[in-house]
Write a protein that holds these residues in place. Structure first.
Motif, PDB file in Angstrom:
ATOM      1  N   UNK A  74       7.635  11.498  -9.828  1.00 36.23           N
ATOM      2  CA  UNK A  74       7.092  11.791  -8.638  1.00 36.23           C
ATOM      3  C   UNK A  74       6.582  10.285  -7.862  1.00 36.23           C
ATOM      4  N   UNK A  75       6.058   9.343  -8.623  1.00 39.51           N
ATOM      5  CA  UNK A  75       5.837   7.856  -8.308  1.00 39.51           C
ATOM      6  C   UNK A  75       7.009   7.397  -7.624  1.00 39.51           C
ATOM      7  N   UNK A  76       8.192   7.406  -8.152  1.00 39.06           N
ATOM      8  CA  UNK A  76       9.373   6.879  -7.818  1.00 39.06           C
ATOM      9  C   UNK A  76       9.736   7.428  -6.125  1.00 39.06           C
ATOM     10  N   UNK A  77       9.706   8.849  -6.163  1.00 42.22           N
ATOM     11  CA  UNK A  77       9.872   9.393  -4.959  1.00 42.22           C
ATOM     12  C   UNK A  77       8.797   9.076  -3.768  1.00 42.22           C
ATOM     13  N   UNK A  78       7.572   9.073  -4.257  1.00 46.99           N
ATOM     14  CA  UNK A  78       6.398   8.678  -3.556  1.00 46.99           C
ATOM     15  C   UNK A  78       6.607   7.277  -2.754  1.00 46.99           C
ATOM     16  N   UNK A  79       6.896   6.196  -3.580  1.00 47.73           N
ATOM     17  CA  UNK A  79       7.281   5.084  -2.912  1.00 47.73           C
ATOM     18  C   UNK A  79       8.277   5.064  -2.191  1.00 47.73           C
ATOM     19  N   UNK A  80       9.514   5.687  -2.694  1.00 47.70           N
ATOM     20  CA  UNK A  80      10.757   5.529  -1.922  1.00 47.70           C
ATOM     21  C   UNK A  80      10.832   6.231  -0.638  1.00 47.70           C
ATOM     22  N   UNK A 100       0.811  -1.244   0.017  1.00 42.56           N
ATOM     23  CA  UNK A 100      -0.154   0.016  -0.108  1.00 42.56           C
ATOM     24  C   UNK A 100       0.910   1.243   0.004  1.00 42.56           C
ATOM     25  N   UNK A 101       2.092   1.189   0.216  1.00 44.96           N
ATOM     26  CA  UNK A 101       3.004   2.359   0.046  1.00 44.96           C
ATOM     27  C   UNK A 101       3.292   2.800  -1.292  1.00 44.96           C
ATOM     28  N   UNK A 102       3.188   1.705  -2.250  1.00 43.15           N
ATOM     29  CA  UNK A 102       3.556   1.854  -3.623  1.00 43.15           C
ATOM     30  C   UNK A 102       2.074   2.023  -4.479  1.00 43.15           C
ATOM     31  N   UNK A 133       7.928   7.304   0.995  1.00 46.67           N
ATOM     32  CA  UNK A 133       6.756   6.891   1.461  1.00 46.67           C
ATOM     33  C   UNK A 133       5.907   7.900   2.291  1.00 46.67           C
ATOM     34  N   UNK A 134       5.783   8.946   1.844  1.00 45.88           N
ATOM     35  CA  UNK A 134       5.024  10.046   2.455  1.00 45.88           C
ATOM     36  C   UNK A 134       3.707   9.911   1.731  1.00 45.88           C
ATOM     37  N   UNK A 135       3.073   8.703   1.953  1.00 44.21           N
ATOM     38  CA  UNK A 135       1.681   8.591   1.296  1.00 44.21           C
ATOM     39  C   UNK A 135       0.435   8.641   2.219  1.00 44.21           C
ATOM     40  N   UNK A 136      -0.792   8.952   1.570  1.00 45.99           N
ATOM     41  CA  UNK A 136      -1.969   9.184   2.578  1.00 45.99           C
ATOM     42  C   UNK A 136      -2.561   7.665   2.869  1.00 45.99           C
ATOM     43  N   UNK A 138      -9.947  16.676 -12.476  1.00 44.21           N
ATOM     44  CA  UNK A 138     -10.529  17.894 -12.020  1.00 44.21           C
ATOM     45  C   UNK A 138      -9.365  18.971 -12.759  1.00 44.21           C
ATOM     46  N   UNK A 139      -8.113  18.652 -12.517  1.00 42.19           N
ATOM     47  CA  UNK A 139      -7.153  19.574 -12.849  1.00 42.19           C
ATOM     48  C   UNK A 139      -7.016  19.511 -14.432  1.00 42.19           C
ATOM     49  N   UNK A 140      -7.623  18.823 -15.179  1.00 47.06           N
ATOM     50  CA  UNK A 140      -7.425  18.828 -16.571  1.00 47.06           C
ATOM     51  C   UNK A 140      -5.953  18.201 -17.003  1.00 47.06           C
ATOM     52  N   UNK A 141      -5.468  17.238 -16.029  1.00 43.59           N
ATOM     53  CA  UNK A 141      -4.225  16.576 -16.102  1.00 43.59           C
ATOM     54  C   UNK A 141      -4.300  15.226 -16.668  1.00 43.59           C
ATOM     55  N   UNK A 142      -3.183  14.572 -16.945  1.00 46.98           N
ATOM     56  CA  UNK A 142      -3.182  13.226 -17.217  1.00 46.98           C
ATOM     57  C   UNK A 142      -2.606  12.372 -16.188  1.00 46.98           C
ATOM     58  N   UNK A 143      -2.074  12.976 -15.308  1.00 48.65           N
ATOM     59  CA  UNK A 143      -1.493  12.131 -14.183  1.00 48.65           C
ATOM     60  C   UNK A 143      -1.547  12.892 -12.826  1.00 48.65           C
ATOM     61  N   UNK A 144      -2.064  12.063 -11.662  1.00 51.75           N
ATOM     62  CA  UNK A 144      -1.891  12.713 -10.351  1.00 51.75           C
ATOM     63  C   UNK A 144      -1.348  11.669  -9.491  1.00 51.75           C
ATOM     64  N   UNK A 145      -0.706  12.199  -8.076  1.00 53.57           N
ATOM     65  CA  UNK A 145      -0.076  11.845  -7.119  1.00 53.57           C
ATOM     66  C   UNK A 145      -0.586  12.227  -5.781  1.00 53.57           C
ATOM     67  N   UNK A 146      -1.066  11.473  -4.890  1.00 53.80           N
ATOM     68  CA  UNK A 146      -1.393  11.975  -3.652  1.00 53.80           C
ATOM     69  C   UNK A 146      -0.238  11.628  -2.492  1.00 53.80           C
ATOM     70  N   UNK A 147      -0.424  12.386  -1.473  1.00 56.33           N
ATOM     71  CA  UNK A 147       0.743  12.520  -0.591  1.00 56.33           C
ATOM     72  C   UNK A 147       0.155  12.684   0.862  1.00 56.33           C
TER      73      UNK A 147
END
Length: 393
Positions: A227-233, A53-55, A235-238, A70-79
């Motif tokens: 962003x996904x690499x740092x998100x997983x590495x 679940x961290x990944x 671990x500051x995920x919601x 909602x932002x009209x973007x292709x990719x989103x990451x939550x933290x």
């Protein structure tokens, strides 16, 4: 990727449906809270889209896809927080890189930049971002990022995103925009040339003062992969429950922002006529220096405003403590109205000389206008002003 297939003009529909369809097995309308730390694999290294679940977590994926839509973007990451999202953007940089920052930014952003990352040999120049020529002059050969807020916190300055984007693009520099105050319902920076949009989900997107979170949205696949690499590495995920709460909040974002904006506009107009108030900072007022730019890049002017009472610190302390409907508290964007004193609260980490140079006086009060009766809010401010601030100046 969003992959939602909704008309990009139908924001209200996407706010409710993007990122999730009713569960095929149970028919559940809302995404489940996948409270699982790990996921079964069919064979070593063969998962079903999730492994840990961290990944990645299905509830988080639903939120990330919703936010990207909602932002009209292709990719989103939550933290785990807005600061974790901002920190992830700085992870893109290397020692020796230079960042141009709008002078009026959230105190926590200023603290992260100067109190943490300057120790890692990053250089930050805080400038008047409302003037794109000033931004252009600040960019050097080492500049890797321009960071702006609009509207800014707490002076509600308006930065012309397209103008700054043109400057950044010409110098091959990334532009990141903190869109927390406006939300994607009122402003979509990617449409104006931004490379990265940042949010504190704690604020309007969550909308109920019961969750902490952050997000990044981009159209750039390579940026998203990093962003996904740092998100997983890192671990500051919601957690899944926090993601569920924000998804609940985005469903009502349009109706809430309409009311926030309406209430704030009425209060700003009334406050502008009060003798005890020297200055009202609200981009919806025609007198605001950024009004025309705001009207061009925003669909409405939002629920945040600030006032300069030009009173001494003791009188201002009494004022912010005398309200009964407005609550003295940090944060913003919930259904309830809040007020705070930037110099001693949200921006206390900014050195006093720098605060004063920016325009954050001891008399400045920031208001997050909620969804209560605007008549009650006005009466509350009126009694607090009458009891604590000299109105005969």
């Amino acid at each position: 990727m969003t992959g939602d297939g909704f008309d990009p003009d139908d924001f209200e529909t996407r706010a409710i449906h993007a990122g999730w369809e009713p569960d095929q097995e149970t028919g559940a309308i809302m995404p489940p809270i996948y409270a699982s730390s790990t996921f079964a694999q069919d064979a070593p290294g063969e998962d079903r889209g999730y492994e840990y679940s961290r990944t990645g977590n299905p509830t988080r994926t639903a939120l990330e896809d919703n936010l990207a839509s909602l932002e009209g973007g292709e990719y989103g990451r939550a933290f785990a927080s807005g600061m974790a999202a901002i920190n992830t953007v700085l992870n893109l940089l290397e020692a020796g890189d230079h960042v141009v920052v709008g002078r009026d930014v959230y105190g926590g952003t200023h603290r992260l930049f100067t109190g943490v990352y300057e120790d890692y040999d990053l250089e930050f120049s805080f400038v008047d971002a409302t003037d794109s020529d000033v931004v252009a002059e600040a960019i050097t050969d080492e500049t890797a990022l321009v960071w702006i807020e609009t509207p800014t916190n707490p002076l509600m300055q308006i930065v012309d995103i397209e103008a700054v984007s043109a400057v950044a693009s010409e110098r091959d520099t990334l532009l990141a925009v903190d869109n927390t105050f406006a939300t994607p319902y009122l402003q979509r920076p990617l449409e104006h040339g931004a490379d990265i949009v940042a949010h504190s989900l704690t604020k309007y997107l969550g909308g109920h003062s019961d969750v902490v979170g952050g997000a990044l949205v981009t159209d750039d696949e390579q940026l998203d992969e990093r962003f996904g690499y740092y998100q997983n590495s890192v671990g500051a995920t919601p957690d899944p429950f926090g993601c569920f709460l924000v998804l609940r909040g985005t469903k009502t974002l349009p109706v809430r922002m309409d009311r926030h904006s309406e209430n704030a506009r009425q209060l700003a107009t009334w406050l502008d006529d009060q003798p005890a108030v020297e200055t009202v900072y609200y981009p919806g007022l025609a007198s605001h220096p950024g009004h025309e730019v705001a009207a061009a890049q925003m669909d409405d002017f939002g629920g945040m405003l600030s006032v300069d009472l030009a009173a001494d610190l003791d009188a201002v302390r009494e004022f912010v403590s005398a309200t009964e409907v407005f609550t003295l508290a940090e944060s913003l964007g919930g259904v309830e109205s809040l007020l705070e004193h930037p110099a001693t609260m949200t921006h206390a980490a900014v050195p006093a000389p720098e605060r004063r140079e920016t325009g954050i006086t001891d008399g400045l009060v920031r208001l997050s206008v909620g969804l209560e009766s605007v008549e009650d809010l006005q009466a509350d401010l009126e009694q607090a002003l009458a009891g604590t601030v000299d109105s005969d100046r």
